[in-house]
Motif scaffolding. Sequence first.
Motif, PDB file in Angstrom:
ATOM      1  N   PHE A 178      -8.361   5.913  -5.829  1.00 53.89           N
ATOM      2  CA  PHE A 178      -7.148   5.235  -6.266  1.00 53.89           C
ATOM      3  C   PHE A 178      -6.565   4.472  -5.090  1.00 53.89           C
ATOM      4  O   PHE A 178      -6.998   4.616  -3.945  1.00 53.89           O
ATOM      5  N   CYS A 179      -5.587   3.626  -5.369  1.00 53.85           N
ATOM      6  CA  CYS A 179      -4.992   2.790  -4.329  1.00 53.85           C
ATOM      7  C   CYS A 179      -3.906   3.564  -3.590  1.00 53.85           C
ATOM      8  O   CYS A 179      -2.792   3.733  -4.110  1.00 53.85           O
ATOM      9  N   ASP A 180      -4.231   4.014  -2.397  1.00 56.59           N
ATOM     10  CA  ASP A 180      -3.290   4.739  -1.549  1.00 56.59           C
ATOM     11  C   ASP A 180      -3.132   3.964  -0.240  1.00 56.59           C
ATOM     12  O   ASP A 180      -3.943   3.085   0.082  1.00 56.59           O
ATOM     13  N   VAL A 181      -2.120   4.299   0.523  1.00 60.95           N
ATOM     14  CA  VAL A 181      -1.840   3.564   1.752  1.00 60.95           C
ATOM     15  C   VAL A 181      -2.954   3.676   2.788  1.00 60.95           C
ATOM     16  O   VAL A 181      -3.428   2.646   3.304  1.00 60.95           O
ATOM     17  N   PRO A 182      -3.430   4.875   3.172  1.00 60.47           N
ATOM     18  CA  PRO A 182      -4.448   4.976   4.236  1.00 60.47           C
ATOM     19  C   PRO A 182      -5.720   4.174   3.975  1.00 60.47           C
ATOM     20  O   PRO A 182      -6.161   3.438   4.866  1.00 60.47           O
ATOM     21  N   PRO A 183      -6.360   4.273   2.781  1.00 59.70           N
ATOM     22  CA  PRO A 183      -7.585   3.480   2.584  1.00 59.70           C
ATOM     23  C   PRO A 183      -7.341   1.984   2.570  1.00 59.70           C
ATOM     24  O   PRO A 183      -8.210   1.206   2.984  1.00 59.70           O
ATOM     25  N   LEU A 184      -6.167   1.543   2.108  1.00 55.67           N
ATOM     26  CA  LEU A 184      -5.866   0.116   2.123  1.00 55.67           C
ATOM     27  C   LEU A 184      -5.644  -0.389   3.548  1.00 55.67           C
ATOM     28  O   LEU A 184      -6.070  -1.493   3.897  1.00 55.67           O
ATOM     29  N   LEU A 185      -4.990   0.413   4.377  1.00 54.14           N
ATOM     30  CA  LEU A 185      -4.821   0.028   5.783  1.00 54.14           C
ATOM     31  C   LEU A 185      -6.169  -0.002   6.486  1.00 54.14           C
ATOM     32  O   LEU A 185      -6.432  -0.868   7.319  1.00 54.14           O
ATOM     33  N   LYS A 186      -7.021   0.948   6.152  1.00 52.43           N
ATOM     34  CA  LYS A 186      -8.368   0.997   6.734  1.00 52.43           C
ATOM     35  C   LYS A 186      -9.165  -0.248   6.359  1.00 52.43           C
ATOM     36  O   LYS A 186      -9.954  -0.769   7.165  1.00 52.43           O
ATOM     37  N   LEU A 187      -8.939  -0.766   5.160  1.00 54.24           N
ATOM     38  CA  LEU A 187      -9.682  -1.908   4.653  1.00 54.24           C
ATOM     39  C   LEU A 187      -9.176  -3.240   5.204  1.00 54.24           C
ATOM     40  O   LEU A 187      -9.926  -4.200   5.309  1.00 54.24           O
ATOM     41  N   SER A 188      -7.922  -3.289   5.591  1.00 54.24           N
ATOM     42  CA  SER A 188      -7.305  -4.549   6.006  1.00 54.24           C
ATOM     43  C   SER A 188      -7.867  -5.073   7.324  1.00 54.24           C
ATOM     44  O   SER A 188      -8.241  -4.308   8.215  1.00 54.24           O
ATOM     45  N   CYS A 189      -7.893  -6.403   7.424  1.00 49.93           N
ATOM     46  CA  CYS A 189      -8.311  -7.028   8.676  1.00 49.93           C
ATOM     47  C   CYS A 189      -7.102  -7.508   9.480  1.00 49.93           C
ATOM     48  O   CYS A 189      -7.252  -8.199  10.488  1.00 49.93           O
ATOM     49  N   SER A 190      -5.895  -7.155   9.025  1.00 49.78           N
ATOM     50  CA  SER A 190      -4.678  -7.507   9.750  1.00 49.78           C
ATOM     51  C   SER A 190      -4.378  -6.451  10.806  1.00 49.78           C
ATOM     52  O   SER A 190      -4.970  -5.365  10.825  1.00 49.78           O
ATOM     53  N   ASP A 191      -3.441  -6.771  11.670  1.00 50.34           N
ATOM     54  CA  ASP A 191      -2.939  -5.806  12.638  1.00 50.34           C
ATOM     55  C   ASP A 191      -2.041  -4.819  11.881  1.00 50.34           C
ATOM     56  O   ASP A 191      -1.012  -5.207  11.317  1.00 50.34           O
ATOM     57  N   ILE A 192      -2.433  -3.558  11.867  1.00 50.08           N
ATOM     58  CA  ILE A 192      -1.693  -2.562  11.082  1.00 50.08           C
ATOM     59  C   ILE A 192      -0.813  -1.670  11.958  1.00 50.08           C
ATOM     60  O   ILE A 192      -0.355  -0.624  11.509  1.00 50.08           O
ATOM     61  N   THR A 193      -0.577  -2.087  13.192  1.00 50.03           N
ATOM     62  CA  THR A 193       0.237  -1.278  14.099  1.00 50.03           C
ATOM     63  C   THR A 193       1.625  -1.013  13.519  1.00 50.03           C
ATOM     64  O   THR A 193       2.116   0.124  13.539  1.00 50.03           O
ATOM     65  N   VAL A 194       2.247  -2.062  12.990  1.00 48.93           N
ATOM     66  CA  VAL A 194       3.597  -1.920  12.420  1.00 48.93           C
ATOM     67  C   VAL A 194       3.570  -0.967  11.236  1.00 48.93           C
ATOM     68  O   VAL A 194       4.474  -0.133  11.065  1.00 48.93           O
TER      69      VAL A 194
END
Length: 314
Positions: A178-194
């Motif tokens: 399902f769509c949860d925050v951790p896997p979506l952040l893992k998938l992103s190519c953006s800077d996820i520091t914030v």
Amino acid sequence: MDIVNQTIVMYFILQGLSDNPKHQTALFVLFLTIYIVGIVSNSAIMAAIATDSKLHSPMYYFIWGLSLVDICVLTTIVPQLLVSTISQRKAISYSRCIAQLYVFVGVETTDSLLLGAMAYDRYVAICRPLHYFTVMDKKVCTLLLAGSWIGGVLVSFLYSTMVVRLSFCASNVIQSFFCDVPPLLKLSCSDITVNEILIFTVGTFLALVSIVPIVISYIRIISTVLSIRSSEGRRKAFSTCSSHLIVVSLYYGTIISTEFRPTSSYTLERDKAVTVMYTIVTPMLNPFIYSLRNEQIKKGFKQMMGKCILFCKF
């Protein structure tokens, strides 16, 4: 399945729990059963509390609210999981994914805050029994319930807004069911520091307003119960909060192990069991924990069933 050199993703692919076709039917039957049992049992708890005037007290208002949250959690996660399990195309649109994320974060946050409010309710009931109905009046209960839902809405809006700002340009395969925050952040190519700072900050704040009150309440409760001289008195005092303590242990024991760590360490293989536990199994078990350990709810449920049988005869 992969989307290369794109910043706008139209859909995601949910990897799910197993790629083995032999497991699909068994998983579908298992989670369909859990979903039906969870919806029916939580609805029965809500109906029993609503129809029995003896259960119209603060403790049962909170249990009613918890059952509503559990129904929302199950309905947010399981139907999409069932579709993904039997479908050859395990896709979910970007908008549906964000909507699922928004609702899930909201109800999970509400669940956390509600458990904190329930701990305070048990503290007042055991440590200040003579003032219980003065302290936990209708206005206070309404504020605690409303505050839990408002807190969930605000946190989910904040998380969802931060996720919407991300770019997904390498792959659209979500390593989860399902769509949860951790896997979506893992998938992103953006800077996820914030985003990670936000998760840590909000998580710390939620701990202060939910976990800390639970810990403090139970320290006070245990101290009070141990000071009771009769063993029967201690048993009755512990029985009033044992169900809540079991639910808290199940909930936080699983969610902490998946949420409060760096996104880089997130893997489906490592976390899928505990994720299934707190998103699906625990909401299904909660009504049984309360109904099996609470005589008043048992009586309320029996009375409700008796009324239903009598109504059906006519």
